[in-house]
Design an enzyme around this catalytic site. Sequence first.
Site, PDB file in Angstrom:
ATOM      1  CG  ASP A  85      -2.095  -1.007   1.173  1.00 57.28           C
ATOM      2  OD1 ASP A  85      -1.781  -2.042   0.700  1.00 57.28           O
ATOM      3  OD2 ASP A  85      -3.057  -0.996   1.573  1.00 57.28           O
ATOM      4  CE  LYS A 140      -5.357   2.000   2.666  1.00 59.60           C
ATOM      5  NZ  LYS A 140      -4.292   1.425   3.354  1.00 59.60           N
ATOM      6  CE  LYS A 183      -6.922  -1.070   2.578  1.00 61.37           C
ATOM      7  NZ  LYS A 183      -5.685  -1.603   2.879  1.00 61.37           N
TER       8      LYS A 183
END
Length: 318
Positions: free
Chosen positions: A155, A218, A254
């Site tokens: 991430d 995300k 996400k």
Amino acid sequence: MAGRNPGTELELGWISKVHVNRPAVVMHTERIKKWRTVKGNWQAAWLLKAVTCIDLTTLSGDDTPSNVHRLCFKAKHPIREDLLKALDMHDKGITVGAVCVYPARVTDAVNALKAAGCNIPVASVAAGFPSGQTPLETKLAEIRLAVEYGAREIDIVISRSLVLTGQWEGLYEEIRQCREACGEAHMKTILATGELGSLANVYKASMIAMMAGSDFIKTSTGKEVENATFPVGVVMMRAIRDFYWQTGNKVGFKPAGGIRTAKEAITWLMLVKEELGVEWLTPELFRLGASSLLEDIEKQIFYHATGSYALQHDLAMA
């Protein structure tokens, strides 16, 4: 996870005339939030689906091997076995989608999950998380170390200044290099939407991230003042849909940060179904970044299975 997003060449024409009607987006999300929530067995089914999409996360300065081990045990056993048996779901292999930690704790998580005999992937934040205010060389080195330690998902965080100053070529190149550093590990790109200034910037950053090869986009680090919001989610999902129509490549979504209740989780699932379709409702294309969400979901499952509210000692801590 699903197949990799190969990305595309930088196409600034895709974002050159973007306009986002914020009042319309907000009105759309308010309408979805007011939908009558599902009840009974349907609610339990939606909540179990949410569990399988959770990136169970600990990103604290006081993380230790022991609390990472405990998190990994909870990742393998997110819902009490007797509750799953009551729902006739005990043999479905329900686990969370991934365990997310800092790079320094990746080895602890990998070893704990290996000892538990499960194949849950370890995700690591990297690239100067959470601020992104580190040199690119340092970001790339951190990514490579996390992969070397055993992380199968990375991430990363973007440099928000590149968005705020309209340096789209620089943003594309930064994310592209991060993707190369990830190697075989899937890459989720954190946009930190609460710091991008406008929904139009959220859309543009989403498109650039996908062009550069992000496998997921995300919303947030969870450390910003404003984290995952439904209007931002709609804009990002519309970008995912547009990218899919342009390229045929599916990119995951996400939301992360501030998602704490079972009701919120179900609303996110409904929003994904509404905007992207049921094929996105899998851990391969949808994740919920959360640290405390699982506790509330398990409480709701407990009530559904037993008819009574869980006491503090009834459920194991994550």
